[in-house]
Design an enzyme around this catalytic site. Structure first.
Site, PDB file in Angstrom:
ATOM      1  N   HIS A 133      66.329  66.754  18.963  1.00 44.77           N
ATOM      2  CA  HIS A 133      67.461  67.011  18.080  1.00 44.77           C
ATOM      3  C   HIS A 133      68.164  68.293  18.489  1.00 44.77           C
ATOM      4  O   HIS A 133      67.630  69.105  19.255  1.00 44.77           O
ATOM      5  CB  HIS A 133      67.001  67.132  16.624  1.00 44.77           C
ATOM      6  CG  HIS A 133      66.264  68.410  16.319  1.00 44.77           C
ATOM      7  ND1 HIS A 133      64.974  68.661  16.764  1.00 44.77           N
ATOM      8  CD2 HIS A 133      66.647  69.531  15.637  1.00 44.77           C
ATOM      9  CE1 HIS A 133      64.592  69.858  16.366  1.00 44.77           C
ATOM     10  NE2 HIS A 133      65.581  70.412  15.681  1.00 44.77           N
ATOM     11  N   ASN A 163      68.103  73.526  20.952  1.00 45.70           N
ATOM     12  CA  ASN A 163      66.926  74.309  21.305  1.00 45.70           C
ATOM     13  C   ASN A 163      65.827  73.318  21.641  1.00 45.70           C
ATOM     14  O   ASN A 163      65.531  72.427  20.841  1.00 45.70           O
ATOM     15  CB  ASN A 163      66.457  75.181  20.143  1.00 45.70           C
ATOM     16  CG  ASN A 163      67.482  76.224  19.745  1.00 45.70           C
ATOM     17  OD1 ASN A 163      68.227  76.722  20.582  1.00 45.70           O
ATOM     18  ND2 ASN A 163      67.526  76.567  18.469  1.00 45.70           N
ATOM     19  N   GLN A 195      71.568  71.091  16.912  1.00 40.82           N
ATOM     20  CA  GLN A 195      72.177  71.600  15.690  1.00 40.82           C
ATOM     21  C   GLN A 195      73.653  71.892  15.925  1.00 40.82           C
ATOM     22  O   GLN A 195      74.109  71.999  17.060  1.00 40.82           O
ATOM     23  CB  GLN A 195      71.463  72.874  15.226  1.00 40.82           C
ATOM     24  CG  GLN A 195      69.988  72.672  14.910  1.00 40.82           C
ATOM     25  CD  GLN A 195      69.313  73.966  14.476  1.00 40.82           C
ATOM     26  OE1 GLN A 195      69.602  74.494  13.411  1.00 40.82           O
ATOM     27  NE2 GLN A 195      68.430  74.475  15.318  1.00 40.82           N
ATOM     28  N   HIS A 224      60.577  59.595  18.594  1.00 42.83           N
ATOM     29  CA  HIS A 224      59.999  60.927  18.396  1.00 42.83           C
ATOM     30  C   HIS A 224      59.526  61.559  19.695  1.00 42.83           C
ATOM     31  O   HIS A 224      59.586  62.789  19.853  1.00 42.83           O
ATOM     32  CB  HIS A 224      58.832  60.834  17.408  1.00 42.83           C
ATOM     33  CG  HIS A 224      58.169  62.153  17.125  1.00 42.83           C
ATOM     34  ND1 HIS A 224      58.636  63.030  16.165  1.00 42.83           N
ATOM     35  CD2 HIS A 224      57.080  62.748  17.685  1.00 42.83           C
ATOM     36  CE1 HIS A 224      57.869  64.097  16.148  1.00 42.83           C
ATOM     37  NE2 HIS A 224      56.917  63.952  17.054  1.00 42.83           N
TER      38      HIS A 224
END
Length: 353
Positions: free
Chosen positions: A169, A156, A171, A116
């Site tokens: 992450h 982003n 997309q 994370h």
């Protein structure tokens, strides 16, 4: 690389990409989820000729959850997330709150690591290569969907960009049309091809840039430079030296070198504004040739397009952002406060020791 496809409780697809071929992925999604309902609609602007996705269901998407409730972290005990397993290398799944769905295309989330608190720049070369393979595989799979004409892989990064989930992450958007920015490029390619008797515009741009002072990084198979007419304060374009239309066409040599060059580029971005600054917010965007017909772009084929990545930040100096105000938002005319030559010089200055 090992690929394992499964389904989440509401029917959405989830795919694990693992470095090790003997990894077993048999965890099930134990959440009591209803089938996802989306309201995505594509509307065409008659004046500008571009398209807008209207997706009212996205108002209810997850917004800045605390770290212990992050939906992109692995599931652990009774804390259930979008990823059913207790660990992962790279995961891709259908977005629960997509901008595009059904006949309007598809949206996917790419989780780069289960850590994370990491970022893409923290990945090892092996991990970064696995992400590249996931991008490539998804580009291939999505290109075969009847509604899809163009596949866009992007990241982003940072709250200033508007990111609502802090887990590292990206997309993937699969559009049912050729995007306006790509269409502009293809029109320029067509015009240049006609004016020069067949010369490729992308080749000409790359050849010119490699002779200038705006080169930031150059390997055997990749080159990164700040473009002559950069729109953003710090903007770098990364090209494979051998022109290919998409990620699928990269050869093994380019795939092997990519993690080295890209990770170094991202790490330099984090050092632009000096120590003590928050991580540099950025957008990293892969530009690939559309998979649909290119008949409207006179004499242009998919092979005339050049795959490349555009990386840029909205931060113009320490503590200050570049806002898209009247000229940019109202007329799409960018005003850049940082000369591209100075931006390139700064990115060379912060090279790894």
């Amino acid at each position: 690389m090992k690929k394992t496809s499964t389904r989440l409780a509401d029917g959405r697809e989830l795919i694990y990409y693992d470095v090790s071929d003997d990894t077993v992925r048999d965890a099930t999604d134990r959440r009591p989820l209803d089938v996802t309902v989306t309201t995505s609609e594509i509307r065409r602007d008659p004046l500008l000729g571009d398209s807008v996705a209207v997706a009212s269901h996205r108002q209810g998407r997850t917004y800045h959850p605390p770290a212990d409730e992050c939906p992109l972290c692995p599931s652990e005990g009774e804390r259930l997330s979008e990823i059913p397993d207790s660990s992962y290398d790279v995961v891709v799944f259908e977005n629960r709150f997509p901008s595009l769905a059904g006949d309007s295309g598809r949206c996917e989330v790419v989780c780069f690591t289960s850590d994370h608190d990491a970022s893409f720049a923290d990945l090892s070369e092996q991990q970064a290569r696995l992400v590249l393979e996931a991008w490539t595989d998804r580009t291939s799979e999505l290109s075969h969907l009847p509604a899809v004409e163009q596949v866009f892989c992007f990241e982003n990064r940072g709250a200033e960009i508007g990111v609502t989930l802090q887990h590292p992450h990206g997309q993937i958007y699969a559009y049912p049309f050729t995007t306006p920015r790509t269409a502009l490029m293809l029109r320029q390619v067509a015009a240049h091809k006609e004016a020069t008797g067949g010369e490729n515009l992308f080749d000409a741009v790359l050849e010119r840039e490699l002779r200038q002072e705006r080169v930031v990084l150059e390997g055997e198979h990749w080159a990164a430079f700040v473009p002559y007419a950069a729109h953003w304060p710090y903007e770098v374009h990364l090209y494979p030296k051998r022109r290919v239309p998409d990620l699928l066409a990269l050869d093994e040599a380019a795939r092997t070198e990519f993690p080295q060059v890209y990770l170094e580029l991202l790490r330099r971005f984090d050092r632009i504004f000096g120590t003590g600054e928050p991580p540099t917010p950025y957008i990293a965007a892969w530009h690939q040739a559309p998979f649909g017909t290119l008949e409207e772009f006179d004499g242009v084929t998919r092979d005339d397009f050049a795959l490349h990545l555009e990386l840029f930040t909205i931060r113009r100096t320490s503590g200050k952002l570049k806002f898209l105000a009247g000229s940019e938002s109202g007329m799409n005319v960018f005003i850049n406060d940082v000369p591209p030559e100075r931006a390139a010089e700064r990115l060379r200055e912060v090279a790894s020791s």
